[in-house]
Every structure is written in C-alpha cells, then in structure tokens.
Design an enzyme around this catalytic site. Structure first.
Site, PDB file in Angstrom:
ATOM      1  N   CYS C  88     -36.555 115.916  -4.041  1.00  0.00           N
ATOM      2  CA  CYS C  88     -35.800 114.675  -3.934  1.00  0.00           C
ATOM      3  C   CYS C  88     -35.661 114.201  -2.487  1.00  0.00           C
ATOM      4  O   CYS C  88     -35.294 113.055  -2.246  1.00  0.00           O
ATOM      5  CB  CYS C  88     -34.429 114.869  -4.548  1.00  0.00           C
ATOM      6  SG  CYS C  88     -34.412 116.075  -5.895  1.00  0.00           S
ATOM      7  N   CYS C 212     -25.538 109.291 -13.833  1.00  0.00           N
ATOM      8  CA  CYS C 212     -26.836 109.904 -13.503  1.00  0.00           C
ATOM      9  C   CYS C 212     -27.807 108.839 -12.989  1.00  0.00           C
ATOM     10  O   CYS C 212     -27.888 107.744 -13.537  1.00  0.00           O
ATOM     11  CB  CYS C 212     -27.454 110.535 -14.751  1.00  0.00           C
ATOM     12  SG  CYS C 212     -26.342 111.616 -15.669  1.00  0.00           S
ATOM     13  N   SER C 213     -28.592 109.193 -11.967  1.00  0.00           N
ATOM     14  CA  SER C 213     -29.659 108.303 -11.535  1.00  0.00           C
ATOM     15  C   SER C 213     -30.834 108.419 -12.507  1.00  0.00           C
ATOM     16  O   SER C 213     -30.878 109.312 -13.339  1.00  0.00           O
ATOM     17  CB  SER C 213     -30.087 108.626 -10.104  1.00  0.00           C
ATOM     18  OG  SER C 213     -30.479 109.977  -9.998  1.00  0.00           O
ATOM     19  N   HIS C 338     -34.259 106.284  -8.628  1.00  0.00           N
ATOM     20  CA  HIS C 338     -34.557 107.414  -7.750  1.00  0.00           C
ATOM     21  C   HIS C 338     -36.026 107.838  -7.893  1.00  0.00           C
ATOM     22  O   HIS C 338     -36.323 108.860  -8.513  1.00  0.00           O
ATOM     23  CB  HIS C 338     -33.602 108.559  -8.096  1.00  0.00           C
ATOM     24  CG  HIS C 338     -33.753 109.771  -7.219  1.00  0.00           C
ATOM     25  ND1 HIS C 338     -34.330 109.745  -5.965  1.00  0.00           N
ATOM     26  CD2 HIS C 338     -33.411 111.081  -7.439  1.00  0.00           C
ATOM     27  CE1 HIS C 338     -34.316 110.976  -5.453  1.00  0.00           C
ATOM     28  NE2 HIS C 338     -33.778 111.799  -6.320  1.00  0.00           N
TER      29      HIS C 338
END
Ligand SMILES: [Zn+2]
Ligand SMILES: [Zn+2]
Lengths: 394, 154, 394, 154
Positions: C88, C212-213, C338
């Site tokens: 990430c 949540c992304s 994301h």
C-alpha cells in the site's frame, strides 16, 4: 552535508540450486549466514533494508516482501525499507538504492538482500511467471519467453557476424569451469567440457541446454555503509564508484537491432564516466550471462571486443584468467544458476571476495582493483551497470 | 490436543500454487515438514531458541534474535482465549467464498507467550466475545495436507 | 559535492475508480496527462523513472513493470529505472527513491509514477492477491485480509478507549465530503452523510462499507528535480524535508498491541527530526485512511490527539478545515479510492496543489507551509512518512 | 487478409486471469476493443499518430512521442518476411505445453515500418529460413476471444 562515499563491506550467499526450502526459509538462511560471516554486524545497527526480488508474488504467492524478509532475517529497519524490482536485475537495483540512500545521508548501514524461489512443483506455472517479464498481453500469447528471444539474438549474431555454436560453448565451458571452484554454485559438482556442451539437447534453436541459465532457488546479502563506518566492518571494502542504467523498449516490436545493444553502450558509458575510468581499467567483471550469446554481445558492447568479434574473443580465452578481462569468475549465471533477485547481490559478493582475497586460487583475479557488475533484464531491454574499486577502508 | 472430527473431508479441487494459500508441507519443499507431520498427530508445535529462551511463531529455521540455526521443536498448549476477533462477511479470497461468513481472531495461548491468529470455528461470530475460551485443533484440508484452527469450547 | 535539496515541481493523476482500462492504458493516460499538465517538461530531460506498483504481477499478470511503464509513457530513462514495492506504500517508496537519487547526484529530473489496476472480472482472484500482502502461508489460510485485521484493531480501540461507530463515521463523512470537491476521486459524485454511513452493510464487524477504502484502478505521477532546476518547472515547489520509515513485524502473531502503532511513532519522529519540525508545525496531512480506524489511530500516533482520544478528535472536527490540522483534504483513500501504488503519488500531488493554490476553495488549506504524507502498508506493520515544505523556487 | 480456417475451434478451459496470457478484449476492460473487433473481421490493425506520422505497436491510447491522445486506427499489411525465428522445444508456459514444439519469429511487414513478434504456423521450425514469406492472420482462441499469428506462405 557532502555526498558520502559508500563501501560494500561484506556479504554472503546461500547455496544456489533446487532447494528444499521456502522463500521465507531462504531469507532466514541468508540472514543467519550474513551474521555468521560478519560477527561485527549488529542487527540494531542495520537501519535500512533493500530487498531485490523479481516475482515473489507469483513464485511464492507472497507480496509486501520487504517487511516479510526483515522478519525472517531478524531485522527491524528504522530508516528505509523497500523492495526493488527490475526482473533479472532486481538485486542490483537493491544495491543501487542502498547506495543512493547512504550517499544522500538517509541511511548509514544498509543490508541489500536478494531472494528468489523459482523451483515449484509445477514448472509450467513457473514458466508462465517468467514469461510475464516480457509484454504479457501482446508478446506473451505467442509464447514469448527468454529462450526463444535470446535464440533469435544468437541466430542474428551468427548470421551477421559468423558467430558459431562452438564459440558460444566456449563461454559456457569457462563459466561452468569457474563454478567448479564455487561451492555455492548450482553446478559446483557438474563438469561441462565443450564437446559435452555441444551434444546437449536443443532448447530453442540454436541454443542448447548449456547455453541457458537455470531456474534456481537462492538468496544473497551484502552490507553497505557510509565511508566513515567502513573500517568497523572490513579492511578491504569494495567502493561503489559508478552506476548507469538505460531502458530502451518493452514490446519486442520496438527492440530494433537484436545484436547491437545500444542500451548497454549507454549504461556502460554513464557508469564509466561517473567512475572516471574506462573499459580497459576493469580487472574483472560479473556480467549477465543468462545465455552464452549475452556474454558474447556484452564483450562487444563494453568495448573489450570489437563489434561482431565477441565469439572469437570467447574462443580465444580473452574473458578467462590471463585474458583481456576476467569475466564471471564466480561461475556466472550459467554455472551458479539464476535466482533472479539474488543474482545481482551474489555478483557483488564475488566482487567483495575478489578484492578481499577470499576466493580459491583457481578463480582469483591477480591484484584486482577495478570491477564491474552488469545485469540485463527482460529481453535485454534494460541494462544496469555498477563499477567498484577495491582499496583500504579509510 | 485432539485431531479434527473423524467425518470424511470432502476432496479439494487442485489450485495453481499462486492461488493456494496453504503451505507446501513435504520435506522436499520445506525444512519445517516436522510441523506438518506433528499436525497429522493432532499437535500444533513450533520452534524455540534454547539460547535466547525465545518461543517463535511461525516455526522457523533461524532465530531472529541470535541468528543461530539450532532451534528445537516444542508442542504448543491447546487452550487459549480470544484477544480480538472479527468476521469475513464478504470479499473473501478465491476458494473461501463458500465459507463466508466465517470468524477469525487473535488468541492468547494459555501458558505460552504467543498470540496466534486463526480461524474460529464452533460458533457464529455473533456469539463470540473477547476472552472467550478456544482450543487449537488440526484438520485435514482435503488433499492430504493438514492445517490448524481454533474451535470455541462448548 | 553537496547533498542537494529536492523539489517536487508538479504532478497529476488519472480519474480513480472502476476504469475500463488496462494497466498499460492507465500508464499511458497518466503519461499524457503529465505532459499536458507540465508543458515545460521534455521527455528527453527525464533521466530516471521510479515506478510504485504493488502487485502488477498478479492483478495485471505483468512483471518487469518499470520499463513497461516507461514505454507506455514515452520515456527512455538513462540514469535510473526501477520499480519499488511496499504494498500500500509502494507509491511513497518511489518518491523516496527519487529523492535519494536526486539528493545524491545520481539523477537530476525524475518521474515517480504509481499505477494499479485492481478491478478484475474475478474479484475473488483480486481478493486473493490482496490477502498475500500478509503472511500468506501462515495467516492467509485462515482468511486473513485487511478488513478483518483492521476490524480487530477497531474492536480493541473501542474496547480500550470507548471509541464509537459514530466517531469512525465522522472520519468517513469528512473524507467523502472532501472527495466531493475532487473530480479525480472515485466517489466524487457520491454523498455519504453520517446517518447513511451508519446504515451501510457490515463488511467485517465492527467495520461497515463506509469504513473501508475500495478496490480502485488509477495512476498518478509527479516530477522531482534538483533544487537548481526547480524554477524551470514551477514557482511553487514542494520541498522534500524529511522522511522516516519503520518496519516492526510481518506475521500477525508478532504485532503486539493493535492500537499502539509504535512503528508509526518511530517513523514520524525520524521524519520530524530530519525536517527539524514537529507535529504542531504541520498545516495539513495526507494520511493513510485505508480504514476509518486507521486515521483515528494516526491522529494519536502523530501526536495531534492524545492516546485513545482519536475518535473524539474526529467527532470534534479537529482533522477538518478549521481544526487542529487538516487531514486528507484530497478526500483520502476512503473518498478517492485506493489504487495501491498510485495512492502515495496522488497524496503528493495534493501536497503540490495545496502549496500551489490549485485546489477548489472548499478544500483549500489556509496558507499552507508544512505538509505530511503518511502511508501504512499491510497490517500496519510498516509505516512510511514524508514531510514537505512549500516555498518559492530558488 | 483472411480470417482463420473455418474449422471449429476446440473450447478453451477457463483459466484464472493471472495465468491467462490473452488480453481482455471487451470495451468494459480495454479502450482498445476496436482492435479485437477488427480481428474478428480478419484484420490486424493498430494505431497511428497523425501528428508525428508514427505507426505504433502495440496499439495505444497515447502517442509515446508527442503524448497526444488523438490517434487513428489503420489496418496493417498482411504480408511480411521472417527477420529472425526460433522455436520452443520445452519449458513452455502453462497451457502451451501441448503446443510444443512451436515456432516464433520476428516479422518485417511489407510496406509498414513494423517488425512484429508472433507465433509462426504452417511449417515446422526445421523448415523455416530467414527471409521466408509469412502472412498475418487472426484466429479464435476457443472462448470467443480472438488473436493474431503468422502463417507461412505455401
Ligand atoms: Zn536465539
Ligand atoms: Zn504523436
């Protein structure tokens, strides 16, 4: 603050080969070996970790591999942690990143480690993963993998310059002979005389099995530090003096000539200029002999052999001890195997050991001062070069 | 520690390795095959560094503290209690979609300084609570390999 | 030679979302957008390319992605080319590498680009690839993925400090509201008031969909140059002033406390010390809100909120414009989506735009001088921080 | 250019995307779906930048030289000759093992400044030679998608 000189002060590799170990176990093994090899290295002093790994996401179904490797090796990097990927050159990329981090003051003591696990129960699956190094969606469906690509390179070199199968075998014979001095090499115990090489099965015409490096499991690690810390770890560091890279193309349609690797000429020029030396200065070189034809073209692109004369250069033993430049004394990818991310690190380990006088006499380069490491990646579409100088720690 | 229920395990479809979460467990693939042999006997074990008196998870071949490679195998206690838990109600990985919803949690083992992550079987996630007692068990996954998980105490 | 100051002189992103484009097409799109955005940028002046990408080998079945991206973008890097991976945080890693390369003199003009394609016809397959960010062989078989892990973090934070679902929704509401000012955000046109957020389905208890992304396709690129070249490209550069990282653990058994992210405290301290500032100096921050609970804990670890008070800090609007520090004015990962490798780059684009006064009034930070970018990766086992200062080109 | 032989294509086993070399070809997955639509008509096409008068391969959405996004589609000539070739005699990727041995080559197209890589069908590799005339063709891969390859002239 001044840009700092950077010293490679030690390193080690695991045994390369078909290993009954997972990716994690290879990382643990190289970590243990590194601390055993360098008793003065303390884990808490290692501020940064640079991991070179080509395809752990596929070969080992594991991503986020830099902290994964850190846990295996018992390290807790507190300055920089990252994984670098450049396919077959991933290991050298990790060293280059460590160099830049130390030179710029971000890191003082960095470990660059390469780990690759390639031998899976399904080698067809591993072959698919190798194939996606090229343009998967456009070249991949045709069956583009490294062997047929480098086979076409060899075919063109044979057509354009009269290079022979025997000259290619000379490269393989030399590198396998050097590997017979290297217990960490995949083919340490296997003999490959020239006549045997020429009888091995064809993999991708004109390339035979002995012209191709292997699918290999292995790991290697080196330690790089700022100049002022070098003496703490060794009295025979390898100093990073120059680096160069060049990226030409990706899809095979955009390759241009197969035999004139302009990207390598550019990368070598950049590295030589930064080091302030030229090809004639180099005492020995660890170059990317993924295939025999690669080493032949590399002789030419570095300027040791004239264009088209790389095959003759090999046959004349000019890349051997006693020749113009000693090439691949470690045994090369042909003799050591090619665990992608570990290869570039293992080449640097050989540079350190040659400078430190820690190799068997049969492959020791006489009085080495300047060394070069080269990796190509993919379809030779990217070339990466680093230049090291031996010398006392200050 | 008891092996999993003696009910027959449904055979498992063969997946490519790059989509198969379960470890390869034979001695030609891992130096930790002892762990999986012990699992077949119903025991979850791990390695310990005698020099550092350090219990390690997951099992390893080298100590992360002293970097020594002389580790010893020890069996883990089977009882523990939930430190934290949640459940996967959607978005499961390939091959786990049919198991949704399933509970997972972090479990403090009783008498060993380890907090293991694992699947929590036995009760739906809506009936779990922090501190709940659970028990380690091993099970056959359907292709001859074994793994471990937790089950709530009755 | 002195270590050089490094300026981020421009950048752009593609639209984030579920895109009908391949990985290669996203790279082409962001390349075209970058050259359109920066007409003074010439491809031949870009000497280096740093690609941040988390899992192209799996999501796009493409490895050796740095030269692949170079070809898509019409670049021929002749100094450094590499891909950095840190799950990430892959994008921020690319920027850090570009920084070190320029600071140390290896590069003068570098592009850092992030590309990720996550929406596949089989989302179960994509979920498997996300799962292998954690320890695949030991945590993976249990079903370890990000949502249940961060759900346990939220559960512990609620238990230990009394944090509420409503406080978590306050984070999501803020970031989605900011995203409504950002046409490149995945949820630009979607409204998420707090009461709606609290009625969304539970994904992993106690986390709901709005906590949540998303799985997102997108790309982003920035240009970094040596100080003396900055004025050629912009009169409002973002200067890289500090960087810090910390890697604690990998397997979840070794996480320690779920709510005290010591790695982030270390990484922040390192970055603040290098920049010579502290948390109170920061005018705005782009932090890693992969989940609402992450942003809440980040408030605490950076020192803006007291330990355990992050939820109250959110509910009080202290991370909003007019609060103690403006957090995620771009819309965060929650509002923008994301696309792993692109996220860290897109955060830096926002930093540049805020300093340059190129954002809509609704999210403009008043007179910003100091900004911070944070990414966590995996199970918050690694934290990465960079600190930027706005100011004129010299 | 003629579509591939009218013999029925054997159905193709569905593979995970991370093991499927062939591109996704529909407009919800790629902005180059025109290429695949044209393939179904037997034509291999690509994009060209009119500004730079640059023929691009593979087809693209942005020009690598001027970075413009206004490209046009052009059909490629179907004739070419082998610049180089080899064959895969072993070590094939998953799903291609049954096709071994197969020939591949780089083909200079006649009348277009492109040298395309592709599978060479029609004759075994032992009967190929540099300069050999070949022809581009499209074919259905077995699941409704199409791709292209070369075939030796008779
Ligand atoms: Zn120990
Ligand atoms: Zn153009």
């Amino acid at each position: 603050m001044n840009v700092r000189d950077v010293a490679l002060v030690g390193g080690t590799t695991t045994k390369f080969g078909v290993r009954p170990s997972t990716w994690a176990e290879l990382a643990q093994e190289v970590g243990a070996a590194l601390f055993r090899e360098m008793p003065e290295l303390r884990a808490e002093d290692v501020d940064s970790l640079f991991l070179g790994a080509a395809e752990p996401e596929r070969f080992a179904f594991q991503s986020h591999v830099a902290p994964f490797a850190a846990e295996q090796m018992g390290l807790r990097p507190h300055r920089i942690i990252q994984r670098t990927e450049l396919a077959c050159a991933s290991g050298q990329s990790a060293i280059r990143s460590a160099y830049a981090a130390i030179a710029s003051g971000l890191s003082d003591v960095a470990v660059a480690v390469g780990v690759e696990k390639m031998n899976l129960p399904s080698m067809a699956e591993a072959n698919s993963s190798m194939a996606c190094v090229m343009d998967r969606a456009w070249d991949g469906p045709h069956g583009a993998t490294a062997p047929p690509f480098f086979a076409m390179v060899a075919q063109r070199h044979q057509l354009e310059y009269g290079t022979t199968d025997e000259q290619m075998a000379a490269v393989s014979e030399k590198n396998h002979r050097f590997a017979n001095t290297n217990p960490e090499a995949q083919f340490y115990e296997k003999k490959f005389p020239r006549d045997k090489l020429l009888r091995l099965p064809v993999v991708a015409p004109p390339l035979r099995l002995g012209d191709c490096s292997s699918m290999t499991d292995g790991a290697a690690a080196v330690v790089l530090v700022a100049a002022e810390l070098a003496a703490k770890y060794t009295d025979s560091p390898a100093w990073v003096r120059g680096t160069g890279q060049y990226s030409n193309f990706h899809n095979l349609a955009n390759a241009g000539s197969l035999t004139e690797w302009t990207g390598l000429r550019h990368a070598a020029r950049e590295a030589f200029d930064r080091a302030g030396v030229d090809a004639d200065t180099i005492d020995f070189a660890e170059v990317h002999d993924c295939f025999t034809i690669s080493e032949i073209i590399e002789y030419e692109m570095f300027g040791w052999a004239a264009t088209g004369k790389g095959g003759q250069f090999a046959a004349d033993g000019q890349g051997d001890i006693g020749g113009k430049v000693v090439v691949n004394p470690r045994g090369g990818l042909l003799g050591c195997g090619h665990p992608l991310g570990a290869t570039g690190i293992a080449q640097a380990v050989e540079v350190y050991r040659q400078f430190a006088g820690k190799v068997p006499a049969a492959r020791a380069v006489p009085n080495p001062e300047w060394a070069l490491v080269h990796n190509l990646s993919g379809s030779a579409n990217v070339h990466s070069v680093m230049i090291y100088q031996g010398g006392r720690a200050s | 520690m008891t092996p999993s229920l003696p009910t027959p395990v449904p055979p498992r479809e063969k997946r490519p390795f790059l989509l198969d979460f379960f470890p390869l467990e034979t001695a030609d693939q891992t130096r930790l095959s002892h762990f999986f042999e012990r699992l077949k006997e119903g025991i979850v074990s791990t390695t310990r560094c005698p020099k550092d008196n350090l219990l390690l998870w997951p099992p390893r071949t080298a100590c992360p503290q002293c970097h020594g490679e002389t580790l010893e195998w020890v069996d883990l206690p089977e009882r523990g209690h939930l430190y934290a838990f949640s459940a996967v109600l959607g978005g499961a990985p390939l091959g786990m979609e049919s198991e949704v919803p399933f509970a997972v949690g972090l479990v403090d083992l009783e008498g060993a300084p380890l907090r293991l992550f694992g699947r929590i079987e036995g009760r739906p996630w809506t009936e779990l609570h922090i501190g709940q007692p659970v028990r380690l068990e091993s099970y056959e996954i359907g292709d001859g390999r074994w793994f471990y998980r937790f089950r709530t105490e009755i």
